[in-house]
Every structure is written in structure tokens, then in C-alpha cells.
Scaffold this active site. Structure first.
Site, PDB file in Angstrom:
ATOM      1  N   ARG A   1      92.631  61.035  73.930  1.00  0.00           N
ATOM      2  CA  ARG A   1      93.639  60.191  72.771  1.00  0.00           C
ATOM      3  C   ARG A   1      94.069  61.844  72.079  1.00  0.00           C
ATOM      4  O   ARG A   1      94.456  61.366  71.385  1.00  0.00           O
ATOM      5  CB  ARG A   1      92.599  59.501  72.015  1.00  0.00           C
ATOM      6  CG  ARG A   1      93.760  58.229  72.873  1.00  0.00           C
ATOM      7  CD  ARG A   1      92.922  56.602  72.266  1.00  0.00           C
ATOM      8  NE  ARG A   1      91.348  56.831  72.192  1.00  0.00           N
ATOM      9  CZ  ARG A   1      90.846  55.403  71.654  1.00  0.00           C
ATOM     10  NH1 ARG A   1      91.823  54.805  70.730  1.00  0.00           N
ATOM     11  NH2 ARG A   1      89.878  55.715  71.228  1.00  0.00           N
TER      12      ARG A   1
ATOM     13  N   ASP B   1      97.672  47.713  78.742  1.00  0.00           N
ATOM     14  CA  ASP B   1      97.750  49.256  78.462  1.00  0.00           C
ATOM     15  C   ASP B   1      96.946  50.246  78.777  1.00  0.00           C
ATOM     16  O   ASP B   1      95.780  49.060  79.494  1.00  0.00           O
ATOM     17  CB  ASP B   1      96.570  48.654  76.564  1.00  0.00           C
ATOM     18  CG  ASP B   1      97.165  49.671  75.620  1.00  0.00           C
ATOM     19  OD1 ASP B   1      97.965  51.080  76.207  1.00  0.00           O
ATOM     20  OD2 ASP B   1      97.156  50.053  74.282  1.00  0.00           O
TER      21      ASP B   1
ATOM     22  N   ARG C   1     100.884  53.361  63.960  1.00  0.00           N
ATOM     23  CA  ARG C   1      98.671  52.892  63.874  1.00  0.00           C
ATOM     24  C   ARG C   1      98.707  54.020  62.010  1.00  0.00           C
ATOM     25  O   ARG C   1      99.314  54.554  62.058  1.00  0.00           O
ATOM     26  CB  ARG C   1      98.374  54.256  64.807  1.00  0.00           C
ATOM     27  CG  ARG C   1      96.856  53.988  64.540  1.00  0.00           C
ATOM     28  CD  ARG C   1      95.905  54.570  65.772  1.00  0.00           C
ATOM     29  NE  ARG C   1      95.577  54.269  66.793  1.00  0.00           N
ATOM     30  CZ  ARG C   1      94.985  53.266  66.693  1.00  0.00           C
ATOM     31  NH1 ARG C   1      94.095  52.258  65.473  1.00  0.00           N
ATOM     32  NH2 ARG C   1      94.832  51.901  68.187  1.00  0.00           N
TER      33      ARG C   1
ATOM     34  N   ASP D   1     103.213  49.765  73.002  1.00  0.00           N
ATOM     35  CA  ASP D   1     103.980  50.985  72.460  1.00  0.00           C
ATOM     36  C   ASP D   1     104.638  51.483  73.902  1.00  0.00           C
ATOM     37  O   ASP D   1     104.437  51.443  74.883  1.00  0.00           O
ATOM     38  CB  ASP D   1     103.045  51.455  71.986  1.00  0.00           C
ATOM     39  CG  ASP D   1     102.357  52.263  73.087  1.00  0.00           C
ATOM     40  OD1 ASP D   1     102.022  52.182  74.179  1.00  0.00           O
ATOM     41  OD2 ASP D   1     100.958  52.305  72.380  1.00  0.00           O
TER      42      ASP D   1
ATOM     43  N   HIS E   1      94.286  58.998  79.438  1.00  0.00           N
ATOM     44  CA  HIS E   1      95.121  58.204  78.395  1.00  0.00           C
ATOM     45  C   HIS E   1      96.226  59.882  78.273  1.00  0.00           C
ATOM     46  O   HIS E   1      97.413  59.456  78.651  1.00  0.00           O
ATOM     47  CB  HIS E   1      93.969  58.158  76.942  1.00  0.00           C
ATOM     48  CG  HIS E   1      94.796  57.851  75.610  1.00  0.00           C
ATOM     49  ND1 HIS E   1      96.029  56.474  75.531  1.00  0.00           N
ATOM     50  CD2 HIS E   1      95.506  58.678  75.071  1.00  0.00           C
ATOM     51  CE1 HIS E   1      96.952  56.752  75.197  1.00  0.00           C
ATOM     52  NE2 HIS E   1      96.594  58.428  74.299  1.00  0.00           N
TER      53      HIS E   1
ATOM     54  N   LYS F   1     104.825  50.012  68.348  1.00  0.00           N
ATOM     55  CA  LYS F   1     103.175  50.544  67.314  1.00  0.00           C
ATOM     56  C   LYS F   1     103.271  51.358  66.272  1.00  0.00           C
ATOM     57  O   LYS F   1     104.270  52.058  67.052  1.00  0.00           O
ATOM     58  CB  LYS F   1     102.222  50.290  69.002  1.00  0.00           C
ATOM     59  CG  LYS F   1     100.681  49.822  67.803  1.00  0.00           C
ATOM     60  CD  LYS F   1     100.017  50.551  68.798  1.00  0.00           C
ATOM     61  CE  LYS F   1      99.460  52.037  68.649  1.00  0.00           C
ATOM     62  NZ  LYS F   1      98.407  51.637  70.172  1.00  0.00           N
TER      63      LYS F   1
ATOM     64  N   GLY G   1      64.437  62.377  71.787  1.00  0.00           N
ATOM     65  CA  GLY G   1      65.777  61.478  72.228  1.00  0.00           C
ATOM     66  C   GLY G   1      66.589  62.185  72.791  1.00  0.00           C
ATOM     67  O   GLY G   1      67.392  61.793  73.585  1.00  0.00           O
ATOM     68  N   GLU G   2      65.604  63.630  73.590  1.00  0.00           N
ATOM     69  CA  GLU G   2      66.203  63.835  74.678  1.00  0.00           C
ATOM     70  C   GLU G   2      66.583  63.560  75.157  1.00  0.00           C
ATOM     71  O   GLU G   2      65.500  63.381  76.256  1.00  0.00           O
ATOM     72  CB  GLU G   2      65.922  65.298  74.655  1.00  0.00           C
ATOM     73  CG  GLU G   2      66.347  66.335  73.480  1.00  0.00           C
ATOM     74  CD  GLU G   2      65.052  67.496  73.581  1.00  0.00           C
ATOM     75  OE1 GLU G   2      64.888  68.194  74.591  1.00  0.00           O
ATOM     76  OE2 GLU G   2      65.405  69.134  72.690  1.00  0.00           O
TER      77      GLU G   2
HETATM   78  C1  R5P Z   1      96.240  54.583  72.252  1.00  0.00           C
HETATM   79  O1  R5P Z   1      97.271  54.870  72.191  1.00  0.00           O
HETATM   80  C2  R5P Z   1      95.827  53.676  73.678  1.00  0.00           C
HETATM   81  O2  R5P Z   1      96.682  53.540  74.823  1.00  0.00           O
HETATM   82  C3  R5P Z   1      95.858  52.011  72.552  1.00  0.00           C
HETATM   83  O3  R5P Z   1      96.736  51.586  72.626  1.00  0.00           O
HETATM   84  C4  R5P Z   1      94.458  52.302  71.922  1.00  0.00           C
HETATM   85  O4  R5P Z   1      93.376  53.049  72.039  1.00  0.00           O
HETATM   86  C5  R5P Z   1      93.909  50.836  71.577  1.00  0.00           C
HETATM   87  O5  R5P Z   1      93.323  51.052  70.482  1.00  0.00           O
HETATM   88  P1  R5P Z   1      92.831  49.643  69.582  1.00  0.00           P
HETATM   89  O6  R5P Z   1      92.133  48.514  70.883  1.00  0.00           O
HETATM   90  O7  R5P Z   1      91.412  50.045  68.949  1.00  0.00           O
HETATM   91  O8  R5P Z   1      93.859  49.208  69.334  1.00  0.00           O
END
Ligand code: R5P
Length: 279
Positions: free
Chosen positions: A87, A206, A182, A157, A118, A180, A36-37
């Protein structure tokens, strides 16, 4: 003479950047041993090289590190169009690893370029000079070519709101944001907010789509408010698992994304942006 190496995750994009810059591509052999390497061997002579490799999976990072090492006698710039783990750029709860810092610290090069990372504060974790490029104007230009009816750009968001504003300004269009929350890695709750979307084409935008959970929730909310066609635009189309089907089932008309992550929806190339930054 500068040459371009395309890592396994960014083969097409690398050829596009090479063509923009009118420079040669270097050939690399990639293979995997029975255990697998992974194995990398640069087959061309190089003394000045740009390695382009997105980091979608952990394996992509391993290939990138191997490529950097294989080029260690040359002058090396690294382009990571999609920088994964961004993230996880902060410690949100005690005991967590700041994973983006772990990954960034491993990269040795003369310079690192990312595209719409991000969390831009992650750039400070690199030990070398790191710059982020903004692909929003490319998305704006593409949107201008569509025949949109009273378009409104919406970020799901606050964070995506600035992207929505930047793309909307290119078209002189309206923009807005949703709220939003999560709930888990795959589940989000979008708070109903009354927007003026009736009979208007909506473009949800986004930086990335991962599971599609955020966008699917947002589409359903907007359709309940009688929006016209709903488009989704993003820089990084990760589209994990069943995201594509989830989004079309929710009623999206088209998914529009860039080739920082190469796939069927990656119809806007960031090659001109990268080429300009390298020139
Ligand atoms: C998070 O803040 C990012 O900007 C996206 O909104 C997020 O990663 C989207 O993730 P998903 O498609 O799993 O909802």
C-alpha cells in the site's frame, strides 16, 4: 529435485503446495538469540528450492532474506503470498519513502511470485522477474458452494470493485462499488450510496482487511439499507488488533479468506494456484 521451504509465516500453505506438486518439504531450524536476532539454518540438502513466506510483519521479511541467503548455492524461486508494504507503493506526499520499493529491492531470486499484490505496479520494483497470481476465481468457486439468496458482490471502493466484478462474474451475479474516503490509518468514511440490497445476501469483497475499519463501515451502511446476510471475503486476512470482533459486532455472518495469511478464517487455500504457477 525441487524442494519446498515453508517460512515461519507460511508453514501450512507450504505443506499444501508440496502436496499439490508431490514434492518434498525441506526442514529448517528457526530460532532467536537472547538479544532478539533471528537465526535460520536449512537442515536438508537442496539444489532447487521454492521458498514460501508471506510478509505480514517486518520479522517475516528478515526470515525471508535469511532463507534466501541460506539457499544461495541453490536455484531459488520465492513465493510471497502476501507482500506487505504494497500500500506504500507510491510517494503520496513529498519526503515519503516508497516503502514497497525498498522491500522489493532486497529480494534476490530467480523469480518472485506474489498473490493479488495490492498495487501491481510494485512488481516493477523487483530486480528479478516478478509475477502476480490472481486468487479471485478460487473465492468465486467457494462462493458458488454457499446457498446465497440473490447475491450481490460489493467492493468498498473503486479498487476493490474490479475484484467484486471478477468474483461476481464467476457466479453470474451482480456487483457494485461504494465510495470510500480514508481519514486515517484506522478510520474511513464510506459515502452512502443507494444500492439495491434489500433482502439480498451481500458479499463485501476487498483484497485485504487490516483493521476492519473499511468493512465495518460498509456493513453498517448496507444493513441500514436492509440487506439480508452480509459476508466478507478477502484475499489477505491481516485482521489486526480487534478487527474480528469489530466485524462480528457490525453484523457480519461469516469472514471468508485465503491462506496467504494463515488464520482461523483462511478457509480457501491458494496452494493450487501457486502449484500451477510453479509447475
Ligand atoms: C486499501 O485500499 C485496501 O484495499 C483495503 O481496503 C484496506 O487496506 C483495508 O484496511 P482496513 O481494514 O484497515 O480498513
Amino acid at each position: 529435485m525441487m524442494k519446498i521451504i515453508g517460512g515461519p509465516a507460511s508453514q501450512l500453505l507450504a505443506t499444501r503446495v508440496a502436496s499439490e506438486l508431490d514434492c518434498e518439504l525441506a526442514l529448517v531450524e528457526y530460532k532467536r538469540f537472547p538479544d532478539g536476532e533471528t537465526y535460520v539454518r536449512v537442515l536438508d540438502e537442496i539444489d532447487d528450492v521454492v521458498i514460501i513466506q508471506s510478509m505480514i510483519s517486518d520479522e517475516d521479511l528478515i526470515y525471508l532474506l535469511q532463507l534466501i541467503d541460506a539457499c544461495s548455492d541453490a536455484s531459488v524461486k520465492v513465493v510471497i503470498p502476501y507482500f506487505g508494504y504494497a500500500r506504500q507503493g507510491k510517494r503520496f506526499q513529498p519526503g515519503e519513502a516508497i516503502s514497497a520499493r525498498v522491500m522489493a529491492k532486497t529480494i534476490e531470486a530467480d523469480e518472485v511470485l506474489t498473490v493479488n499484490i495490492h498495487d501491481p505496479s510494485v512488481l516493477d520494483y523487483f530486480k528479478v522477474k516478478a509475477r502476480d497470481l490472481d486468487a479471485a476465481p478460487l473465492i468465486g468457486r467457494y462462493m458458488q458452494s454457499l446457498d446465497l439468496r440473490k447475491p450481490i458482490f460489493i467492493g468498498p471502493d473503486e479498487f476493490a470493485g474490479s475484484l467484486a466484478r471478477s468474483v461476481a462474474s464467476k457466479l453470474g451475479a451482480d456487483y457494485d462499488v461504494l465510495e470510500k474516503k480514508r481519514l486515517s490509518g484506522e478510520e474511513v468514511k464510506i459515502k452512502a450510496k443507494h444500492l439495491d440490497v434489500a433482502n439480498r445476501d451481500v458479499i463485501l469483497i476487498d483484497d485485504m482487511i487490516s483493521t476492519g475499519g473499511t468493512m465495518a463501515e460498509a456493513i453498517e451502511l448496507l444493513r441500514r439499507q436492509k440487506s439480508n446476510d452480509t459476508y466478507i471475503a478477502c484475499i489477505h486476512p491481516i485482521l489486526a488488533k480487534n478487527a474480528v470482533v469489530k466485524l462480528f459486532k457490525a453484523g457480519v455472518k461469516e469472514i471468508i479468506a485465503t491462506d496467504t495469511v494463515e488464520g482461523g478464517v483462511s478457509i480457501i487455500s491458494v496452494a493450487p494456484l501457486i502449484a500451477r504457477a510453479l509447475d
